[in-house]
Design a protein around this motif. Structure first.
Motif, mmCIF file in Angstrom:
data_model
loop_
_atom_site.group_PDB
_atom_site.id
_atom_site.type_symbol
_atom_site.label_atom_id
_atom_site.label_comp_id
_atom_site.label_asym_id
_atom_site.label_seq_id
_atom_site.Cartn_x
_atom_site.Cartn_y
_atom_site.Cartn_z
ATOM 1 N N GLY A 291 -25.320 13.855 -6.018
ATOM 2 C CA GLY A 291 -25.640 12.588 -5.372
ATOM 3 C C GLY A 291 -24.698 12.246 -4.235
ATOM 4 O O GLY A 291 -25.124 11.787 -3.171
ATOM 5 N N VAL A 292 -23.399 12.484 -4.425
ATOM 6 C CA VAL A 292 -22.403 12.142 -3.408
ATOM 7 C C VAL A 292 -22.576 12.993 -2.158
ATOM 8 O O VAL A 292 -22.545 12.493 -1.027
ATOM 9 N N VAL A 293 -22.773 14.297 -2.341
ATOM 10 C CA VAL A 293 -22.827 15.215 -1.203
ATOM 11 C C VAL A 293 -24.117 15.059 -0.408
ATOM 12 O O VAL A 293 -24.100 15.035 0.829
ATOM 13 N N THR A 294 -25.233 14.942 -1.106
ATOM 14 C CA THR A 294 -26.525 14.973 -0.417
ATOM 15 C C THR A 294 -27.131 13.606 -0.155
ATOM 16 O O THR A 294 -28.044 13.479 0.662
ATOM 17 N N GLY A 295 -26.653 12.566 -0.854
ATOM 18 C CA GLY A 295 -27.264 11.257 -0.693
ATOM 19 C C GLY A 295 -28.610 11.139 -1.379
ATOM 20 O O GLY A 295 -29.339 10.179 -1.166
ATOM 21 N N LYS A 296 -28.957 12.115 -2.220
ATOM 22 C CA LYS A 296 -30.196 12.092 -2.985
ATOM 23 C C LYS A 296 -29.888 12.370 -4.444
ATOM 24 O O LYS A 296 -28.987 13.154 -4.760
ATOM 25 N N HIS A 297 -30.640 11.723 -5.330
ATOM 26 C CA HIS A 297 -30.438 12.032 -6.737
ATOM 27 C C HIS A 297 -31.331 13.200 -7.154
ATOM 28 O O HIS A 297 -32.143 13.706 -6.365
ATOM 29 N N LEU A 298 -31.177 13.626 -8.396
ATOM 30 C CA LEU A 298 -31.808 14.855 -8.865
ATOM 31 C C LEU A 298 -33.320 14.803 -8.771
ATOM 32 O O LEU A 298 -33.969 15.786 -8.380
ATOM 33 N N ALA A 299 -33.925 13.676 -9.131
ATOM 34 C CA ALA A 299 -35.388 13.565 -9.086
ATOM 35 C C ALA A 299 -35.912 13.705 -7.660
ATOM 36 O O ALA A 299 -36.965 14.302 -7.429
ATOM 37 N N GLU A 300 -35.176 13.162 -6.685
ATOM 38 C CA GLU A 300 -35.592 13.290 -5.285
ATOM 39 C C GLU A 300 -35.529 14.733 -4.813
ATOM 40 O O GLU A 300 -36.393 15.197 -4.062
ATOM 41 N N ILE B 167 -31.691 23.048 -15.667
ATOM 42 C CA ILE B 167 -31.889 24.196 -14.780
ATOM 43 C C ILE B 167 -31.995 23.772 -13.315
ATOM 44 O O ILE B 167 -31.310 24.349 -12.453
ATOM 45 N N PRO B 168 -32.813 22.757 -12.962
ATOM 46 C CA PRO B 168 -32.815 22.324 -11.561
ATOM 47 C C PRO B 168 -31.451 21.847 -11.088
ATOM 48 O O PRO B 168 -31.041 22.148 -9.958
ATOM 49 N N LEU B 169 -30.710 21.126 -11.947
ATOM 50 C CA LEU B 169 -29.389 20.642 -11.550
ATOM 51 C C LEU B 169 -28.442 21.789 -11.237
ATOM 52 O O LEU B 169 -27.771 21.797 -10.197
ATOM 53 N N LEU B 170 -28.385 22.780 -12.121
ATOM 54 C CA LEU B 170 -27.471 23.908 -11.912
ATOM 55 C C LEU B 170 -27.887 24.729 -10.688
ATOM 56 O O LEU B 170 -27.037 25.212 -9.939
ATOM 57 N N LYS B 171 -29.185 24.888 -10.493
ATOM 58 C CA LYS B 171 -29.641 25.650 -9.326
ATOM 59 C C LYS B 171 -29.334 24.915 -8.025
ATOM 60 O O LYS B 171 -28.860 25.516 -7.058
ATOM 61 N N PHE B 172 -29.602 23.623 -7.987
ATOM 62 C CA PHE B 172 -29.369 22.860 -6.761
ATOM 63 C C PHE B 172 -27.889 22.782 -6.422
ATOM 64 O O PHE B 172 -27.498 22.924 -5.264
ATOM 65 N N THR B 173 -27.049 22.540 -7.435
ATOM 66 C CA THR B 173 -25.613 22.390 -7.166
ATOM 67 C C THR B 173 -24.926 23.735 -6.915
ATOM 68 O O THR B 173 -23.788 23.757 -6.461
ATOM 69 N N SER B 174 -25.616 24.822 -7.222
ATOM 70 C CA SER B 174 -25.068 26.155 -6.921
ATOM 71 C C SER B 174 -25.633 26.729 -5.628
ATOM 72 O O SER B 174 -25.287 27.847 -5.245
ATOM 73 N N SER B 175 -26.501 25.964 -4.961
ATOM 74 C CA SER B 175 -27.191 26.458 -3.772
ATOM 75 C C SER B 175 -26.482 26.014 -2.495
ATOM 76 O O SER B 175 -26.179 24.830 -2.315
ATOM 77 N N LYS B 176 -26.266 26.951 -1.586
ATOM 78 C CA LYS B 176 -25.619 26.630 -0.319
ATOM 79 C C LYS B 176 -26.523 25.803 0.576
ATOM 80 O O LYS B 176 -26.058 24.951 1.338
ATOM 81 N N ILE B 177 -27.843 26.029 0.492
ATOM 82 C CA ILE B 177 -28.755 25.262 1.343
ATOM 83 C C ILE B 177 -28.932 23.829 0.831
ATOM 84 O O ILE B 177 -29.437 22.974 1.555
ATOM 85 N N LYS B 178 -28.505 23.577 -0.418
ATOM 86 C CA LYS B 178 -28.551 22.214 -0.945
ATOM 87 C C LYS B 178 -27.205 21.503 -0.784
ATOM 88 O O LYS B 178 -27.160 20.317 -0.457
ATOM 89 N N MET B 179 -26.123 22.229 -1.052
ATOM 90 C CA MET B 179 -24.803 21.599 -1.133
ATOM 91 C C MET B 179 -23.831 22.046 -0.058
ATOM 92 O O MET B 179 -22.751 21.463 0.065
#
Length: 420
Positions: free
Chosen positions: A98-107, A313-325
């Protein structure tokens, strides 16, 4: 801030070589301001932290802990320790998202997955909220019964009314709600330490239970799953990634309302989910009494554990992704540890589901035709469950949501700008 006001790393050398007293005082002032700013930011996030912490003190946790303690004493403490460590890791990842992207997990899920998948994830998240609300409703009803001898079913109705008070409090701002929750958490902490001092558990047995893993039979496995589900709730990951957005933080991109971008006020949405949670609680309380409602809490905790992969699973994938974080993605060590614990939990869930259902199918007292029909419904559902987990785990991220802040880009050899 002007360039001369910036604290320079070698200022002690400049002072030694004739820097004026005014400049020394200026440097000290900036140091002090920076320290105050850091503490101010740190304290500002206390509120969301306490809102999340209440999930670890709710009736689902207490009921699961009491059940585990009554049947196995301290033998399942290692499950709680492992769950707390895992919760700390993934909750910090949710906040970081949330802090890095300005979006929460559902978004992020809405951006990344097809709409049909988001409908399923949304329904699962709502089911998790309801499964979490049921123990809270029943737990409050139990408390009213013990303190004032109010029947459980009446307590369930009174709990529904108390929900309106908390929902109404949200209208006065999130910080007011955080203040009330913080007070309640400290009250529970005081009660816990008072009880601990009264009971005086044996330290050797406690330490053995925390660091010597053991599971004695399906009963212990089921309780372990419920303990894990009660501590690491799937909807809490969505909550924590959204709560940090209640603070003024720099965001790389702007986001908008959840999975489907539905336009509904939080007051009405929360009222609907809590209303749905009251119905099964009330029915079970009237028909089965205290024993039935206690069992319902354990079942709800197990449901939360089974649903956890669809948020984890979505949380771990998104927070481990360079294009997301971008550069803030998970470290290799955190990624390996989180996926390893998550994989263990998923395997245990599937094993317990399959063996428990097969055992029930063989030994139940229903007519054979009914057993066959139930098997034809449940077994494909279990396969869909496994396929859904594999889909989320294997599918590659496609949407780029991280945008580097201004000033953090560099030019490549062709004169184009690369985002870091």
């Amino acid at each position: 801030m002007a360039e001369e006001d910036v604290v320079r790393p070698n200022r002690h050398l400049e002072i030694a070589h004739g820097t004026s007293t005014d400049e020394v005082e200026k440097f000290q002032f900036v140091d002090s301001a920076d320290e105050k700013s850091k503490w101010k930011k740190f304290i500002a996030y206390f509120g969301p932290g306490f809102l999340v912490s209440i999930a670890y003190l709710d009736p689902a946790n207490l009921e699961s802990d009491l059940e585990a303690g009554a049947k196995y004493k301290y033998e399942l403490l290692w499950v709680i320790l492992l769950a707390c460590i895992f919760a700390l890791i993934i909750q910090s990842r949710a906040a970081n998202l949330g802090v890095v992207t300005g979006k929460h997990l559902a978004e992020h899920c809405r951006t990344e997955y097809p709409r049909k998948i988001n409908y399923i994830l949304w329904l699962l998240a709502e089911a998790a909220v309801i499964a979490s609300d049921i123990p809270e409703v029943i737990g409050t009803a139990f408390a009213l019964d013990m303190l004032f001898h109010i029947p459980v079913w009446v307590g369930v109705l009174l709990t529904g009314l108390s929900t309106l008070l908390l929902l109404g409090l949200q209208k006065y701002g999130i910080r007011k709600l955080e203040l009330v929750i913080t007070f309640l958490v400290f009250t529970m902490a005081g009660c816990f330490f008072a009880e601990l001092g009264h009971v005086k558990p044996k330290s050797t047995e406690v330490l053995k239970g925390m660091f010597v893993p053991q599971l004695k039979g399906n009963g212990a496995t089921g309780l372990a799953i419920s303990l894990f589900g009660a501590l690491v709730m799937p909807h809490n990951l969505f909550l924590h990634s959204a709560l940090v957005l209640s603070r003024k933080i720099p965001a790389s991109v702007s986001g908008t309302d959840g999975f489907l971008d539905l336009k509904m006020k939080p007051f009405y949405r929360n009222l609907i989910t809590r209303g749905i949670a009251i119905i099964p609680s009330l029915v079970v309380a009237i028909i089965s009494g205290n024993s039935g409602t206690g069992r319902l809490i354990i079942i709800c905790s197990m449901i939360l554990s089974f649903e956890l992969p669809f948020a984890l699973i979505p949380l771990l994938k998104f927070t481990s992704s360079k294009i997301k974080m971008g550069p803030h993605k998970n470290s290799i060590a955190v990624t390996i540890l989180a996926w390893l614990i998550g994989l263990i939990l998923i395997v245990i869930n599937i094993f317990f589901l399959s063996t428990g259902f097969v055992d029930w199918l063989i030994h139940n007292d229903l007519p054979k035709v009914a057993s066959v029909l139930i098997g034809l419904i449940v077994i494909p559902a279990m396969l869909v469950y496994i396929v859904g987990i594999l889909y989320l785990a294997i599918r590659g991220d496609k949407e780029i949501t991280y945008v580097a802040p201004v000033g953090s880009s560099r030019h490549n050899n062709e004169g184009k700008i690369d985002q870091i």
